[in-house]
Design a protein around this motif. Structure first.
Motif, PDB file in Angstrom:
ATOM      1  N   UNK A 165      -8.304  58.249  39.643  1.00 11.97           N
ATOM      2  CA  UNK A 165      -9.618  58.523  39.078  1.00 11.97           C
ATOM      3  C   UNK A 165      -9.533  58.681  37.561  1.00 11.97           C
ATOM      4  N   UNK A 166      -8.471  59.324  37.079  1.00 11.90           N
ATOM      5  CA  UNK A 166      -8.288  59.440  35.634  1.00 11.90           C
ATOM      6  C   UNK A 166      -8.129  58.065  34.997  1.00 11.90           C
ATOM      7  N   UNK A 167      -7.421  57.161  35.668  1.00 11.31           N
ATOM      8  CA  UNK A 167      -7.284  55.803  35.147  1.00 11.31           C
ATOM      9  C   UNK A 167      -8.640  55.108  35.079  1.00 11.31           C
ATOM     10  N   UNK A 168      -9.482  55.330  36.079  1.00 12.61           N
ATOM     11  CA  UNK A 168     -10.808  54.725  36.060  1.00 12.61           C
ATOM     12  C   UNK A 168     -11.618  55.245  34.875  1.00 12.61           C
ATOM     13  N   UNK A 169     -11.482  56.531  34.565  1.00 17.92           N
ATOM     14  CA  UNK A 169     -12.166  57.078  33.393  1.00 17.92           C
ATOM     15  C   UNK A 169     -11.673  56.369  32.128  1.00 17.92           C
ATOM     16  N   UNK A 170     -10.366  56.174  32.003  1.00 21.16           N
ATOM     17  CA  UNK A 170      -9.803  55.479  30.846  1.00 21.16           C
ATOM     18  C   UNK A 170     -10.351  54.050  30.759  1.00 21.16           C
ATOM     19  N   UNK A 171     -10.476  53.401  31.903  1.00 17.50           N
ATOM     20  CA  UNK A 171     -11.003  52.029  31.923  1.00 17.50           C
ATOM     21  C   UNK A 171     -12.443  52.011  31.410  1.00 17.50           C
ATOM     22  N   UNK A 172     -13.243  52.943  31.887  1.00 20.86           N
ATOM     23  CA  UNK A 172     -14.630  53.021  31.456  1.00 20.86           C
ATOM     24  C   UNK A 172     -14.728  53.292  29.950  1.00 20.86           C
ATOM     25  N   UNK A 173     -13.865  54.169  29.456  1.00 21.16           N
ATOM     26  CA  UNK A 173     -13.871  54.482  28.020  1.00 21.16           C
ATOM     27  C   UNK A 173     -13.352  53.327  27.175  1.00 21.16           C
ATOM     28  N   UNK A 174     -12.637  52.416  27.812  1.00 21.79           N
ATOM     29  CA  UNK A 174     -12.092  51.283  27.080  1.00 21.79           C
ATOM     30  C   UNK A 174     -10.766  51.586  26.412  1.00 21.79           C
ATOM     31  N   UNK A 175      -9.993  52.530  26.973  1.00 23.17           N
ATOM     32  CA  UNK A 175      -8.703  52.885  26.371  1.00 23.17           C
ATOM     33  C   UNK A 175      -7.547  52.639  27.334  1.00 23.17           C
ATOM     34  N   UNK A 176      -7.805  52.099  28.494  1.00 27.18           N
ATOM     35  CA  UNK A 176      -6.730  51.818  29.446  1.00 27.18           C
ATOM     36  C   UNK A 176      -5.908  50.642  28.952  1.00 27.18           C
ATOM     37  N   UNK A 177      -4.592  50.749  29.133  1.00 25.06           N
ATOM     38  CA  UNK A 177      -3.708  49.653  28.706  1.00 25.06           C
ATOM     39  C   UNK A 177      -3.989  48.427  29.557  1.00 25.06           C
TER      40      UNK A 177
END
Length: 410
Positions: free
Chosen positions: A398-410
């Motif tokens: 779920x934390x990774x999904x938040x990063x994806x939404x924010x546009x900061x996921x690698x």
């Protein structure tokens, strides 16, 4: 409750528009003040009619509330009916369908932004049968996305697909929970890009979790409280009951019974129900800031801080789901000065996230970054109650999904 006085032009509107105007006034009142704070006389006054005239259209407040709670779901289904009929014979066709679904949902939600969030916080006041019907409508909408997504990305397993689709929908729905102002075109682009990041995202497998330097573990809301103080036990009981039934449905007697006290025993610790609510909200603010501070202090860069903050927020929500629900949905039942104080704390928390996101993505304006922060937090709020298991693996995903939404996921 303060009610807007209708203009002379509104008063002259033809009667055939009256039911629609009643529904619009009720939806706005319920969204702004909550179900219990609004009376039929308030709505009648806002429309410029008498209470008897209002009752000719709706037999009681609950019937009017049901109508307004279903409005967003009905519109989303109607506005995606044509898209649902598009062909899905190839990945290219499925992508076209998904794009049309995203655009339709964004357009409807932006149009209904002021009232579209009623079902999110006030839906608990629906009777079970009505709640089931509302859930079924949103399930239909989700199914339309999942059907297209399955053709667009057949390699994604169904568990991940549901998380990604729900993430995209939560991104769009998040704008009904805040008032950050962004230009209409920019807002639609921002939401569409974030929703597509979710749909295109890749989550870690359940066994691919990594350890983080997490804040010291907080006590979950449902941990036995037999060895803690009576005051803390009263707050715990209030949190459970307010979250499950809503502040206005719970009495001091209900809380007293849960902790084996008489109502007079409760009053020895708290002045009343609002004092219990305030204590719960203060606890949420303190514990949330504690988790966020630890995440920031242990980070090596703004990007690292944002990742740690995302994980800390998920961990905190997992441990304090009931408390977080109250913190964001029941503040309106506090005294005005306490509302202002706690909302200022919430704004400061959002500002911390926003500053970090801008440091990582300097192309975003402050308001654009704030919209994305609200979207990320909305993903956590919407998905946490739906997860069958809330363990380390679920938190990482779920934390990774938040990063994806924010546009900061690698």
């Amino acid at each position: 409750m303060p009610v807007a006085v209708p203009s002379p032009a509104a008063a002259r509107t033809r009667p055939r528009d009256r039911k629609r105007r009643i529904e619009e006034a009720a939806a706005l009142a319920f969204a702004q003040h909550g179900y219990h704070a609004v009376g039929m006389q308030d709505i009648a006054a806002a429309v410029g009619i008498s209470a008897p005239a209002l009752y000719r259209h709706f037999p009681n407040k609950y019937a009017l509330f049901v109508q307004t709670a279903f409005t967003m779901a009905h519109r989303l289904i109607e506005d995606t009916d044509a898209v649902a009929a598009l062909p899905l014979d190839s990945a290219e066709e499925a992508k076209v369908a998904l794009d049309a679904l995203v655009d339709a949902v964004i357009a409807t939600t932006v149009e209904m932004r002021a009232t579209g969030g009623i079902y999110r916080w006030e839906g608990r006041y629906l009777e079970p049968d009505d709640r089931d019907l509302l859930t079924a409508e949103f399930r239909t909408l989700r199914g339309r996305f999942e059907s297209a997504h399955a053709v667009y990305r057949p390699d994604v397993d169904e568990t991940d697909r549901r998380l990604l689709v729900l993430g995209a929908l939560s991104v769009v729905a998040s704008i009904t929970a805040h008032r950050t102002v962004v230009g209409a075109k920019a807002l639609r682009t921002l939401l569409a890009d974030a929703a597509w990041r979710a749909l295109d995202g890749t989550l870690p497998a359940a066994g691919d979790t990594t350890e983080t330097d997490a804040a010291p573990a907080a006590r979950p809301d449902d941990e036995p409280a037999s060895d803690r103080g009576r005051r803390a036990r009263l707050i715990d009981a209030a949190i459970r009951q307010f979250a499950a039934r809503g502040y206005n449905e719970v009495t001091i007697e209900d809380i007293a019974v849960e902790v084996d006290l008489t109502p007079s025993g409760v009053y020895r610790h708290f002045d009343g129900k609002s004092a219990l609510l305030l204590a719960a909200c203060d606890r949420a603010a303190v514990e949330l800031e504690r988790a966020a501070l630890h995440a920031r202090e242990s980070a090596s860069s703004p990007e690292d801080a944002l990742r740690r903050l995302s994980r800390a927020y998920v961990d905190h929500t997992f441990s304090h789901l009931a408390l977080m629900r109250i913190y964001f949905s029941e503040i309106g039942n506090l005294a005005p000065e306490e509302q202002r104080r706690l909302r200022a704390v919430q704004r400061a928390h959002i500002a911390d996230w926003t500053a970090l996101l801008q440091a990582v993505r300097p192309e975003l304006s402050g308001r654009e970054a704030a919209v994305l922060v609200h979207a990320g937090l909305g993903v956590v709020a919407d998905q946490t109650p739906l997860l069958p298991v809330r363990d380390t693996a679920a938190a990482e995903r779920l934390a990774r999904l938040v990063e994806i939404v924010l546009g900061v996921a690698a």
